[in-house]
Design a protein around this motif. Structure first.
Motif, short mmCIF file in Angstrom:
data_model
loop_
_atom_site.label_atom_id
_atom_site.label_comp_id
_atom_site.label_asym_id
_atom_site.label_seq_id
_atom_site.Cartn_x
_atom_site.Cartn_y
_atom_site.Cartn_z
N THR A 103 22.63 -11.91 4.14
CA THR A 103 21.78 -11.12 4.45
C THR A 103 20.39 -11.04 5.18
OG1 THR A 103 20.73 -11.00 2.20
CG2 THR A 103 22.69 -9.49 2.37
N THR A 104 20.16 -12.51 5.44
CA THR A 104 19.16 -12.98 6.21
C THR A 104 19.14 -12.23 7.81
OG1 THR A 104 18.87 -14.98 5.06
CG2 THR A 104 17.78 -15.06 7.02
N GLN A 105 18.10 -11.52 7.93
CA GLN A 105 18.01 -10.83 9.11
C GLN A 105 18.97 -10.04 9.82
OE1 GLN A 105 16.57 -13.99 12.02
NE2 GLN A 105 15.14 -14.65 10.73
N GLN A 106 19.73 -9.51 8.72
CA GLN A 106 20.65 -8.41 9.45
C GLN A 106 20.77 -7.37 8.53
OE1 GLN A 106 24.55 -10.25 10.00
NE2 GLN A 106 24.18 -11.76 8.66
N ARG A 107 21.06 -6.12 8.83
CA ARG A 107 21.25 -4.99 8.12
C ARG A 107 22.30 -5.22 6.75
NH1 ARG A 107 23.87 -0.80 9.55
NH2 ARG A 107 23.17 0.33 7.91
N ARG A 113 26.60 -11.50 11.60
CA ARG A 113 25.88 -12.32 12.42
C ARG A 113 25.64 -13.93 12.05
NH1 ARG A 113 20.42 -9.84 13.42
NH2 ARG A 113 19.96 -11.43 14.70
N PHE A 114 25.26 -14.76 12.85
CA PHE A 114 25.03 -16.08 12.37
C PHE A 114 26.29 -16.78 11.70
CE2 PHE A 114 21.06 -13.91 11.78
CZ PHE A 114 20.46 -14.50 12.86
N THR A 115 27.58 -16.47 12.46
CA THR A 115 28.88 -17.26 11.82
C THR A 115 29.06 -18.61 11.98
OG1 THR A 115 29.87 -16.44 13.89
CG2 THR A 115 29.84 -14.75 11.89
#
Length: 128
Positions: A58-62, A106-108
């Motif tokens: 959940t860091t920096q994404q909805r 994101r950030f995968t």
């Protein structure tokens, strides 16, 4: 360096207005009930790991109820559960593939590296 924080009456009123505005919100009521309860749930390794994974995701994404992150975190069985991740030599690759295949996350590439680093640190005698 000196820091002086001066709270004025108008600041108190603003905070009180925010608290009042959300006091009847169901999420707020549930968190108050759970977080202020006298008895707290036992924190197992599995629960700790699932919360850690959720924090990384959940860091920096909805992460609202309709966001891909929420849908991923609610999968059953959860693909990044402790029993699936612990002891894997290919954890970075496994987690990256899992997140990419699910989609919308994101950030995968970064998150799987953090998962591997964290599980390594936890397994080095840092579990609860």
């Amino acid at each position: 360096m000196k820091f002086h924080w001066q709270i004025e009456e108008v600041d108190v009123q603003r905070i009180q207005a925010i608290v009042s505005k959300y006091d009847t919100n169901e999420l707020v009521k549930e968190r108050k009930r759970r977080n202020l309860a006298v008895s707290k749930p036992t924190l197992s390794r599995e629960i700790f790991w699932s919360r850690l994974v959720a924090c990384l995701l959940t860091t920096q994404q909805r992460s609202g109820p309709d966001a891909p992150i929420s849908h991923f975190l609610n999968l059953s069985p959860f693909p990044l559960r402790l029993s699936e991740c612990e002891g894997r030599k290919d954890l970075v690759e496994y987690a990256s593939t899992t997140l990419k295949e699910f989609g919308g996350i994101r950030f995968t590439n970064k998150i799987p590296k953090e998962l591997a680093k964290n599980i390594g640190q936890l397994n080095d005698q840092n579990w609860l």
